[in-house]
Design a protein around this motif. Structure first.
Motif, PDB file in Angstrom:
ATOM      1  N   VAL A 206      -3.212 -53.679 -28.365  1.00 13.75           N
ATOM      2  CA  VAL A 206      -2.860 -52.620 -27.343  1.00 13.75           C
ATOM      3  C   VAL A 206      -1.919 -51.465 -27.814  1.00 13.75           C
ATOM      4  O   VAL A 206      -1.791 -50.696 -27.790  1.00 13.75           O
ATOM      5  N   SER A 207      -0.555 -52.211 -27.996  1.00 13.87           N
ATOM      6  CA  SER A 207       0.486 -51.099 -28.389  1.00 13.87           C
ATOM      7  C   SER A 207       0.169 -50.302 -29.547  1.00 13.87           C
ATOM      8  O   SER A 207       0.472 -48.922 -29.429  1.00 13.87           O
ATOM      9  N   ARG A 208      -0.467 -50.557 -30.452  1.00 14.00           N
ATOM     10  CA  ARG A 208      -0.857 -49.784 -31.766  1.00 14.00           C
ATOM     11  C   ARG A 208      -1.586 -48.515 -31.294  1.00 14.00           C
ATOM     12  O   ARG A 208      -1.776 -47.520 -31.959  1.00 14.00           O
ATOM     13  N   ALA A 236      -3.242 -46.882 -24.285  1.00 13.40           N
ATOM     14  CA  ALA A 236      -3.577 -48.371 -24.723  1.00 13.40           C
ATOM     15  C   ALA A 236      -3.909 -49.080 -23.430  1.00 13.40           C
ATOM     16  O   ALA A 236      -4.700 -50.032 -23.477  1.00 13.40           O
ATOM     17  N   VAL A 237      -3.102 -48.948 -22.385  1.00 12.18           N
ATOM     18  CA  VAL A 237      -3.585 -49.567 -21.007  1.00 12.18           C
ATOM     19  C   VAL A 237      -4.893 -49.157 -20.474  1.00 12.18           C
ATOM     20  O   VAL A 237      -5.635 -50.238 -20.094  1.00 12.18           O
ATOM     21  N   ALA A 238      -5.300 -48.074 -20.597  1.00 17.57           N
ATOM     22  CA  ALA A 238      -6.558 -47.676 -20.284  1.00 17.57           C
ATOM     23  C   ALA A 238      -7.681 -48.388 -21.079  1.00 17.57           C
ATOM     24  O   ALA A 238      -8.924 -48.721 -20.617  1.00 17.57           O
ATOM     25  N   ASN A 239      -7.501 -48.292 -22.336  1.00 18.57           N
ATOM     26  CA  ASN A 239      -8.285 -48.952 -23.371  1.00 18.57           C
ATOM     27  C   ASN A 239      -8.645 -50.592 -23.247  1.00 18.57           C
ATOM     28  O   ASN A 239      -9.691 -50.915 -23.254  1.00 18.57           O
ATOM     29  N   ALA A 240      -7.476 -51.212 -22.874  1.00 17.69           N
ATOM     30  CA  ALA A 240      -7.469 -52.720 -22.552  1.00 17.69           C
ATOM     31  C   ALA A 240      -8.363 -52.945 -21.367  1.00 17.69           C
ATOM     32  O   ALA A 240      -8.719 -53.744 -21.094  1.00 17.69           O
ATOM     33  N   ARG A 241      -7.735 -51.977 -20.393  1.00 21.84           N
ATOM     34  CA  ARG A 241      -8.562 -52.283 -18.957  1.00 21.84           C
ATOM     35  C   ARG A 241     -10.227 -52.048 -18.933  1.00 21.84           C
ATOM     36  O   ARG A 241     -10.548 -52.881 -18.591  1.00 21.84           O
ATOM     37  N   LEU A 242     -10.501 -51.189 -19.916  1.00 27.58           N
ATOM     38  CA  LEU A 242     -11.907 -50.991 -20.120  1.00 27.58           C
ATOM     39  C   LEU A 242     -12.478 -52.061 -20.927  1.00 27.58           C
ATOM     40  O   LEU A 242     -13.792 -52.461 -20.535  1.00 27.58           O
ATOM     41  N   LYS A 277       6.130 -50.469 -28.680  1.00 28.22           N
ATOM     42  CA  LYS A 277       6.905 -49.681 -30.018  1.00 28.22           C
ATOM     43  C   LYS A 277       7.669 -48.456 -29.715  1.00 28.22           C
ATOM     44  O   LYS A 277       8.634 -48.187 -30.367  1.00 28.22           O
ATOM     45  N   ASP A 278       7.463 -48.048 -28.534  1.00 25.42           N
ATOM     46  CA  ASP A 278       8.132 -46.614 -28.004  1.00 25.42           C
ATOM     47  C   ASP A 278       9.523 -47.348 -27.143  1.00 25.42           C
ATOM     48  O   ASP A 278       9.412 -47.784 -26.175  1.00 25.42           O
ATOM     49  N   PRO A 279      10.727 -47.041 -27.610  1.00 26.93           N
ATOM     50  CA  PRO A 279      11.638 -47.526 -26.844  1.00 26.93           C
ATOM     51  C   PRO A 279      11.858 -46.801 -25.716  1.00 26.93           C
ATOM     52  O   PRO A 279      12.584 -47.076 -24.541  1.00 26.93           O
ATOM     53  N   ASN A 280      11.233 -45.628 -25.522  1.00 31.02           N
ATOM     54  CA  ASN A 280      11.364 -44.889 -23.883  1.00 31.02           C
ATOM     55  C   ASN A 280      10.429 -45.617 -22.961  1.00 31.02           C
ATOM     56  O   ASN A 280      10.534 -45.335 -21.732  1.00 31.02           O
ATOM     57  N   LEU A 281       9.500 -46.611 -23.535  1.00 31.67           N
ATOM     58  CA  LEU A 281       8.566 -47.303 -22.610  1.00 31.67           C
ATOM     59  C   LEU A 281       9.431 -48.577 -22.118  1.00 31.67           C
ATOM     60  O   LEU A 281      10.022 -49.145 -22.753  1.00 31.67           O
ATOM     61  N   SER A 282       8.761 -49.019 -20.700  1.00 31.89           N
ATOM     62  CA  SER A 282       9.262 -50.279 -20.401  1.00 31.89           C
ATOM     63  C   SER A 282       8.804 -51.479 -21.489  1.00 31.89           C
ATOM     64  O   SER A 282       7.862 -51.357 -21.884  1.00 31.89           O
ATOM     65  N   ASP A 283       9.856 -52.408 -21.685  1.00 26.44           N
ATOM     66  CA  ASP A 283       9.504 -53.360 -22.672  1.00 26.44           C
ATOM     67  C   ASP A 283       8.650 -54.521 -22.126  1.00 26.44           C
ATOM     68  O   ASP A 283       8.197 -55.234 -22.806  1.00 26.44           O
ATOM     69  N   THR A 284       8.103 -54.246 -20.907  1.00 32.13           N
ATOM     70  CA  THR A 284       7.089 -55.335 -20.504  1.00 32.13           C
ATOM     71  C   THR A 284       5.903 -54.389 -19.946  1.00 32.13           C
ATOM     72  O   THR A 284       4.966 -54.928 -19.228  1.00 32.13           O
ATOM     73  N   LEU A 285       5.664 -53.247 -20.204  1.00 30.67           N
ATOM     74  CA  LEU A 285       4.489 -52.411 -20.027  1.00 30.67           C
ATOM     75  C   LEU A 285       3.375 -53.038 -20.077  1.00 30.67           C
ATOM     76  O   LEU A 285       2.360 -52.992 -19.156  1.00 30.67           O
ATOM     77  N   TYR A 286       2.921 -53.568 -21.431  1.00 30.27           N
ATOM     78  CA  TYR A 286       1.790 -54.179 -21.808  1.00 30.27           C
ATOM     79  C   TYR A 286       1.569 -55.556 -21.081  1.00 30.27           C
ATOM     80  O   TYR A 286       0.693 -56.319 -21.369  1.00 30.27           O
ATOM     81  N   VAL A 287       2.546 -56.042 -20.363  1.00 32.99           N
ATOM     82  CA  VAL A 287       2.168 -57.318 -19.880  1.00 32.99           C
ATOM     83  C   VAL A 287       1.921 -57.107 -18.180  1.00 32.99           C
ATOM     84  O   VAL A 287       0.860 -57.375 -17.793  1.00 32.99           O
ATOM     85  N   THR A 288       3.002 -56.287 -17.455  1.00 35.72           N
ATOM     86  CA  THR A 288       2.820 -56.168 -16.068  1.00 35.72           C
ATOM     87  C   THR A 288       1.630 -55.191 -15.560  1.00 35.72           C
ATOM     88  O   THR A 288       1.173 -55.289 -14.705  1.00 35.72           O
ATOM     89  N   GLU A 289       1.167 -54.267 -16.710  1.00 36.64           N
ATOM     90  CA  GLU A 289       0.078 -53.335 -16.443  1.00 36.64           C
ATOM     91  C   GLU A 289      -1.264 -53.786 -16.890  1.00 36.64           C
ATOM     92  O   GLU A 289      -2.249 -53.480 -16.593  1.00 36.64           O
ATOM     93  N   LEU A 290      -1.221 -55.216 -17.380  1.00 37.72           N
ATOM     94  CA  LEU A 290      -2.329 -55.811 -17.747  1.00 37.72           C
ATOM     95  C   LEU A 290      -2.518 -57.118 -17.391  1.00 37.72           C
ATOM     96  O   LEU A 290      -2.947 -58.232 -18.011  1.00 37.72           O
ATOM     97  N   ALA A 291      -2.276 -57.313 -16.012  1.00 34.66           N
ATOM     98  CA  ALA A 291      -2.134 -58.881 -15.387  1.00 34.66           C
ATOM     99  C   ALA A 291      -3.630 -58.951 -14.671  1.00 34.66           C
ATOM    100  O   ALA A 291      -3.943 -58.211 -13.770  1.00 34.66           O
TER     101      ALA A 291
END
Length: 373
Positions: A206-208, A236-242, A277-291
């Motif tokens: 995801v994050s990469r 990343a979120v879009a790719n994982a959702r697809l 990997k981006d400090p400006n993003l939520s540190d739980t972004l790739y968890v809460t948006e991919l549940a």
């Protein structure tokens, strides 16, 4: 002991929480067992980078290094023996979870030598060797989703070995991974193997994806291409959702129904590289948006603890997101960014990083053998 409310909420949604980390120190201290009780951790993934870090920083391996040095083991042999010992012990820690979930969770992954990523025959041979050495039903053998790896995945699955397919970046390659898994099950069934015992996950990174595409979006913005800013950190979120859409559709197909009737278990989508990997993003972004239901999220401890501390898990954020996800990827293409070039670059870099870690691991082990000889 009561589980954390945020990790419990994610688990209740149907996400299996796996820890992306393992070390002898974590096993000896009881840290892993505690995370099972307090943070709903039901599995573990490892990779060469994780083992390199564990061996470099830990003193818990000194006794085994002394034994291996006395036996005349070289670095290659020592790496094999040390990593399989850690994974075997972790499998035993998860034995209760494995039994309680009928083999779905309680899984521990170990990766084939990344230098074999372009060698199907070599990958198959080492997958067999690792499976035999760990000698636990709940082990998953990690095989990278290279073109050669696809061949190995089908062959190893056909022998009844459960596989964690790693380094999946593209939707096209993910379809090929699922097809290889099904081919393996079909062959296993025709050979009289009980396919209900064969489990698999496909590790979709995801994050990469955001790290690479955001870099290219910045260049596109500098060139004056409109609409790039709103696409930042969306890919990343879009790719994982697809990828989730592909899983839902494929494991509802007639082909799959035939395998399910014969006892087949669906290969689950595993969301990997979920630390931002981006400090400006939520540190739980790739968890809460991919549940969502029936997916795995393997998290580094930092991400797991962030989720436990302040992650907001309220609803399924995977289902019914596919239309918007397609729009994001279409927008990225319209900005002149080649999806194929992005995913090819990420696969190449991913393999290179693991090879570097593997060489570092061999060097660390070699130093340890010399120190203890």
């Amino acid at each position: 002991m009561t589980a954390n409310k945020n990790t419990q909420a994610l688990s209740d949604l149907g996400v299996s929480i796996w820890l992306d980390d393992l070390s002898r120190e974590r096993l000896n201290s009881g840290s892993l067992a505690k995370l099972i009780e307090t943070h709903n951790v039901v599995g573990v993934t490892t990779n060469p980078t994780i083992f390199e870090s564990a061996l470099k920083d830990g003193e818990a391996y000194e006794a085994q290094l002394t034994e291996l040095a006395a036996a005349g083991a070289d670095a290659e042999r020592a790496v094999f023996d040390i990593t399989t010992a850690d994974v075997r012990e972790a499998c035993d820690v998860f034995a209760g979870v494995y039994a309680a979930t009928d083999g779905v969770d309680g899984r521990v992954s170990i990766e084939v030598d990344p230098r074999l990523a372009r060698d199907a025959a070599g990958t198959i041979a080492q997958a067999r060797e690792l499976y035999k050495a760990v000698d636990r039903e709940n082990v998953l053998i990690k095989i990278p989703a290279t073109v050669e790896g696809i061949e190995a995945i089908a062959a190893v699955t056909a022998e009844g070995i459960s596989v964690n397919v790693t380094l999946v970046f593209s939707l096209e390659r993910y379809r090929a991974v699922i097809n290889a898994f099904m081919l393996g099950l079909e062959k296993a069934h025709s050979d009289g193997i009980d396919i209900s015992k064969i489990h698999s996950v496909a590790s979709f990174f995801v994050s990469r994806v955001d790290a690479e595409i955001d870099k290219r979006l910045e260049l596109a913005a500098e060139e004056g291409k409109p609409g790039t800013e709103k696409l930042k950190s969306q890919a990343a979120v879009a790719n994982a959702r697809l990828a989730h859409q592909i899983a839902v559709e494929t494991f509802s197909s007639e082909r799959w129904q035939l395998l399910a009737e014969r006892g087949g278990r669906p290969q689950r989508l595993l969301l990997a590289s979920t630390g931002t990997k981006d400090p400006n993003l939520s540190d739980t972004l790739y968890v809460t948006e991919l549940a969502g239901t029936d997916v795995v999220n393997t998290m580094p401890e930092k991400t797991l603890l962030a989720l436990a501390d302040h992650g907001v898990v309220e609803k399924d954020t995977l289902s019914e997101t596919y239309v918007e996800a397609n729009k994001v990827l279409d927008g990225i293409s319209a900005a002149g960014i080649s999806y194929r070039d992005v995913v090819d670059t990420l696969e190449t870099e991913g393999l290179e990083k693991f090879e570097v870690s593997w060489k570092g691991l061999l060097g660390t082990i070699d130093d340890g053998l010399k120190r203890n000889s």
